[in-house]
Design a protein around this motif. Structure first.
Motif, PDB file in Angstrom:
ATOM      1  N   VAL A  40       0.846  -1.196   0.000  1.00  0.00           N
ATOM      2  CA  VAL A  40       0.000   0.000   0.000  1.00  0.00           C
ATOM      3  C   VAL A  40       0.883   1.248   0.000  1.00  0.00           C
ATOM      4  CG1 VAL A  40      -1.725   1.317   1.290  1.00  0.00           C
ATOM      5  CG2 VAL A  40      -1.898  -1.176   1.159  1.00  0.00           C
ATOM      6  N   TRP A  73      -2.177  13.775   4.225  1.00  0.00           N
ATOM      7  CA  TRP A  73      -2.130  12.801   3.123  1.00  0.00           C
ATOM      8  C   TRP A  73      -3.497  12.720   2.464  1.00  0.00           C
ATOM      9  CZ3 TRP A  73      -5.187   8.382   3.188  1.00  0.00           C
ATOM     10  CH2 TRP A  73      -5.750   8.023   4.425  1.00  0.00           C
ATOM     11  N   THR A  80       0.886   5.409   0.413  1.00  0.00           N
ATOM     12  CA  THR A  80       0.200   6.616   0.860  1.00  0.00           C
ATOM     13  C   THR A  80       0.701   7.759  -0.005  1.00  0.00           C
ATOM     14  OG1 THR A  80       0.103   5.766   3.123  1.00  0.00           O
ATOM     15  CG2 THR A  80      -0.263   8.128   2.831  1.00  0.00           C
ATOM     16  N   LYS A 137      -4.651   6.367  -0.168  1.00  0.00           N
ATOM     17  CA  LYS A 137      -3.804   5.177  -0.102  1.00  0.00           C
ATOM     18  C   LYS A 137      -4.206   4.306  -1.281  1.00  0.00           C
ATOM     19  CE  LYS A 137      -2.890   5.342   4.809  1.00  0.00           C
ATOM     20  NZ  LYS A 137      -2.639   4.588   6.021  1.00  0.00           N
TER      21      LYS A 137
END
Length: 119
Positions: free
Chosen positions: A19, A96, A21, A99
């Motif tokens: 994953v 952020w 971000t 994801k």
């Protein structure tokens, strides 16, 4: 702990396991000015390399969130959707944006190459 990488489109990326971000860099948020709206994709959305999957609107302009490789959105930062100023106050942390799970290897810049790009 993962290492931060960058794109030429001024996104930062931290890959942990499978994953990644993604957010915009401090340099990008500074250039945009005060962020007033963030439009993020839905979870499960598939995308192609180089595709815009979101928008960041500021008092100066609108910028796009460009992904460097194909993949799928696995999570969005709902806090940023509710409080877009997080992009300004914590661009490379709590600000952020998404994801994703890449289905191909992205071509990324290390910190030195990104600094050279923005110098």
């Amino acid at each position: 702990m993962s290492e931060t990488k960058y794109t030429a489109d001024h996104e930062w990326i931290r890959i942990e396991g499978d994953v990644a971000t993604i957010g915009i860099t401090d340099y990008a948020q500074s250039a945009l000015g005060d962020v007033v709206f963030v439009d993020l994709p839905g979870v499960g959305r598939s995308f192609a390399a180089g595709e815009a999957i979101g928008e960041i609107e500021s008092t100066k302009s609108v910028g796009e969130l460009i992904v460097p490789a194909a993949g799928e959105v696995v999570e969005v930062n709902d806090e940023v959707a509710g409080d877009p100023t997080l992009v300004n106050s914590a661009a490379e942390g709590a600000g952020w944006l998404v994801k994703v799970r890449f289905t191909e290897e992205p071509e990324l810049l290390d910190e030195a190459a990104y600094r050279e790009l923005t110098a």
